[in-house]
Design a protein around this motif. Sequence first.
Motif, mmCIF file in Angstrom:
data_model
loop_
_atom_site.group_PDB
_atom_site.id
_atom_site.type_symbol
_atom_site.label_atom_id
_atom_site.label_comp_id
_atom_site.label_asym_id
_atom_site.label_seq_id
_atom_site.Cartn_x
_atom_site.Cartn_y
_atom_site.Cartn_z
ATOM 1 N N ARG A 122 -6.177 -2.122 18.730
ATOM 2 C CA ARG A 122 -6.022 -0.812 19.360
ATOM 3 C C ARG A 122 -7.345 -0.085 19.494
ATOM 4 O O ARG A 122 -7.386 1.030 19.998
ATOM 5 C CB ARG A 122 -5.070 0.044 18.523
ATOM 6 N N LEU B 177 -9.090 -2.106 9.304
ATOM 7 C CA LEU B 177 -7.953 -3.002 9.492
ATOM 8 C C LEU B 177 -6.657 -2.293 9.107
ATOM 9 O O LEU B 177 -5.631 -2.412 9.766
ATOM 10 C CB LEU B 177 -8.156 -4.256 8.633
ATOM 11 N N LEU B 178 -6.747 -1.494 8.030
ATOM 12 C CA LEU B 178 -5.547 -0.831 7.529
ATOM 13 C C LEU B 178 -5.077 0.305 8.434
ATOM 14 O O LEU B 178 -3.958 0.773 8.290
ATOM 15 C CB LEU B 178 -5.796 -0.296 6.105
ATOM 16 N N CYS C 254 -5.286 -0.077 11.808
ATOM 17 C CA CYS C 254 -5.015 -0.683 13.112
ATOM 18 C C CYS C 254 -3.556 -1.129 13.175
ATOM 19 O O CYS C 254 -3.248 -2.308 13.104
ATOM 20 C CB CYS C 254 -5.955 -1.865 13.343
ATOM 21 N N HIS C 255 -2.641 -0.160 13.260
ATOM 22 C CA HIS C 255 -1.218 -0.467 13.368
ATOM 23 C C HIS C 255 -0.584 0.594 14.256
ATOM 24 O O HIS C 255 -1.235 1.590 14.575
ATOM 25 C CB HIS C 255 -0.574 -0.520 11.977
ATOM 26 N N ASN D 180 -0.648 3.938 23.202
ATOM 27 C CA ASN D 180 -1.336 2.657 23.123
ATOM 28 C C ASN D 180 -0.286 1.576 22.925
ATOM 29 O O ASN D 180 0.482 1.616 21.979
ATOM 30 C CB ASN D 180 -2.335 2.649 21.958
ATOM 31 N N LEU E 233 -0.585 -1.470 22.191
ATOM 32 C CA LEU E 233 -0.903 -2.586 21.304
ATOM 33 C C LEU E 233 -0.430 -2.309 19.873
ATOM 34 O O LEU E 233 -0.484 -1.178 19.407
ATOM 35 C CB LEU E 233 -2.403 -2.864 21.320
ATOM 36 N N ALA E 234 0.004 -3.370 19.208
ATOM 37 C CA ALA E 234 0.583 -3.201 17.872
ATOM 38 C C ALA E 234 -0.488 -3.135 16.792
ATOM 39 O O ALA E 234 -0.227 -2.741 15.667
ATOM 40 C CB ALA E 234 1.550 -4.332 17.574
ATOM 41 N N GLY E 235 -1.680 -3.561 17.115
ATOM 42 C CA GLY E 235 -2.760 -3.498 16.133
ATOM 43 C C GLY E 235 -2.961 -4.812 15.399
ATOM 44 O O GLY E 235 -2.154 -5.725 15.491
ATOM 45 N N CYS E 236 -4.053 -4.867 14.667
ATOM 46 C CA CYS E 236 -4.417 -6.111 13.983
ATOM 47 C C CYS E 236 -3.693 -6.279 12.647
ATOM 48 O O CYS E 236 -3.421 -7.392 12.215
ATOM 49 C CB CYS E 236 -5.922 -6.153 13.723
ATOM 50 N N LEU E 237 -3.374 -5.169 12.004
ATOM 51 C CA LEU E 237 -2.784 -5.251 10.663
ATOM 52 C C LEU E 237 -1.497 -6.081 10.622
ATOM 53 O O LEU E 237 -1.349 -6.944 9.763
ATOM 54 C CB LEU E 237 -2.558 -3.843 10.115
ATOM 55 N N PRO E 238 -0.556 -5.820 11.579
ATOM 56 C CA PRO E 238 0.685 -6.594 11.522
ATOM 57 C C PRO E 238 0.446 -8.099 11.562
ATOM 58 O O PRO E 238 1.142 -8.855 10.881
ATOM 59 C CB PRO E 238 1.438 -6.138 12.770
#
Lengths: 69, 589
Positions: free
Chosen positions: A25, A54-55, A57-58, B432, B434-439
Amino acid sequence: MKRALILVARFWQIGPSRILPPTCRYQPSCSEYAINALDKHGAIKGGWLALKRLLRCHPWGGHGYDPVP
Amino acid sequence: MDNQRNLILAVVLSAALLFGWDFVMTRFFPQPVVAEQSQTASSGASSGVDTGIDASGAPVAQAAGPGVEAVLARDLDAELAAPGRLPINAPEIVGSINPVGARIDDIELKTHRQTVDKDSGPIRWFAPAGTDVQQFAQFGWVGDGIALPDARTQWSGTGELTQETPLTLSWDNGQGQTFILTFSIDEHYMLTVEQSVRNDSDGSIALRPYAFVNRTSLTASHSTWNVHSGPIAAIDNEVDFDWNYDEVAEEGPVNMPGRTEWVGFTDIYWMSALIADDDFAATSAFRSTGNDTYRADLLYETVSVPAGATMTRSTRLFAGAKESAVLDAYEDQGVEKFGLAIDWGWFRFIAWPMWQVLIFLFGLVGNFGVAIICLTIIIRGLMFPIAQKQFASMAQMRAVQPKMKALQERYKDDKPQLQQEMAKLYKEEKVNPLAGCLPIFIQIPIFFALYKSLLLAIEMRHEPFVLWIKDLSAPDPATILNLFGLLDFTPPGFLSIGVLAVLLGLTMWLQFKLNPAAMDPMQQQIFMIMPWVLMFVMAPFAAGLLLYWITSNLLTLGQQKYLYSRHPQLRAQAEKDAAEKARNAERKG
């Protein structure tokens, strides 16, 4: 240590990341952010920054332009 | 042009992966080879050098001398048929003690089979010296100027060792000292050996009690980069996985510094370990005894035994399966770090809790395959809100679709600029998709943890799922190329694709087709190839791992169907996009 961690991020970029749907994102992407952060701040602080990124990015986290401080 | 080059690259990489994989698999992920050798074969046997500790305690390789056996191939059945053996009969262990040398050199694990075949015999874990599956434990003393029992000593004693009845062996050296070994056994795999010497002579004597396990490395499981097999020891509260058999052979005797809690040899599923007496400090050492046999020593301090006194050391011997609940129970009884004999590695913090959940689910449903499916459902369930949120975001995106179209039109030749402008747009509109990198990121350790559990956990060994899957920890046996085993040949490594692998490819392909994320044509093409590459890549892995992945794919598919039905406008959009892409592709082609 720093180099090893950067290598992990690089490996992710050329390996799994290529074949997975785009997910990040943020700009720059989490892996790029990690590489920059490690390069700039070293293994410990850089690694911590990368982990924090990283934490967040959800789907409920932020998004957009977010460079390494 | 650029796309075409990328596509070629992708194809070449896929091919490299395919063929390189077989090499990598056999090199780094060898199938667990367990000590399941035929019990009658008797070639390539080895010696059983059994003494070799001098009075100072430094293990030394002894040349010929009393107590050193000649290199001699021995037949297992003949050895076990020797008269005078004293039977061991416990709930999980059956075997015997050899009164010559007072060796525990015959142990079979009743509750574990050699192969998935129900008629295959029990696992043979200990076997007499000189046989090709040699592994035994012996308890002794070193000291100067005293006649000491050795490998040829005929001990006297009678009876049967059971959970209720201990067994005592004794030997009088004729110089006033009596050596006594009292064996007892519990309901699992732990023997306790009280090793006493009574000094009835006039003077005091100095003796150093020790114990050792000696085994051949030929029947050991392979050590890989992520599962250690070989010498293992717990020293100063840390488990040492560092040494391999060949390293011990090269380096000569390896003396482990520090206080030893336990020491022995481990396979992936089985272990033999000597656990030191809690009350007395002990050290340990590993060394090669030639002909691919290795020895782990547990050494106590030298003690002076005055006239009329008795010295006793109580050493425990673990000889059995590394069932996590059993090991943990022993750890609770005071065997430090015994649970860590299972090499969970770095991922222990995630692998272990996941393993506990899996064991709990297994307790509920009684089938490990179903338990894995339940675990998948739980994980996908936890991830569901993420997908839901992603779809909601995508629905919101529709509102800004016209603006996006305009941007795409404007920057169609400047991709980085377009990305930046898009990011800006997302920011302004606070959406946005996008679901993101964490998942994604958190799924990697889960997957790896399951992989490791299937590799390590004896609880999943020979555990069936349904139909043809009789062992979840082994690759799918229904290989398609030889018509599920009907044709009498084994397809070469990378071509032995099972039914599960094909299902994996298929479900993944369907899932990618339904994936809502916007992709460029190049990625689109990779996504059409990837599932089939992964089919080859994943085929040699444990069936349980494929079962997890297939279930996960199916659940994701269902989730996408459901969410599309909740957001019909997205489905229409997706169909429109697909049609447009197809048109574009045609025009290009």
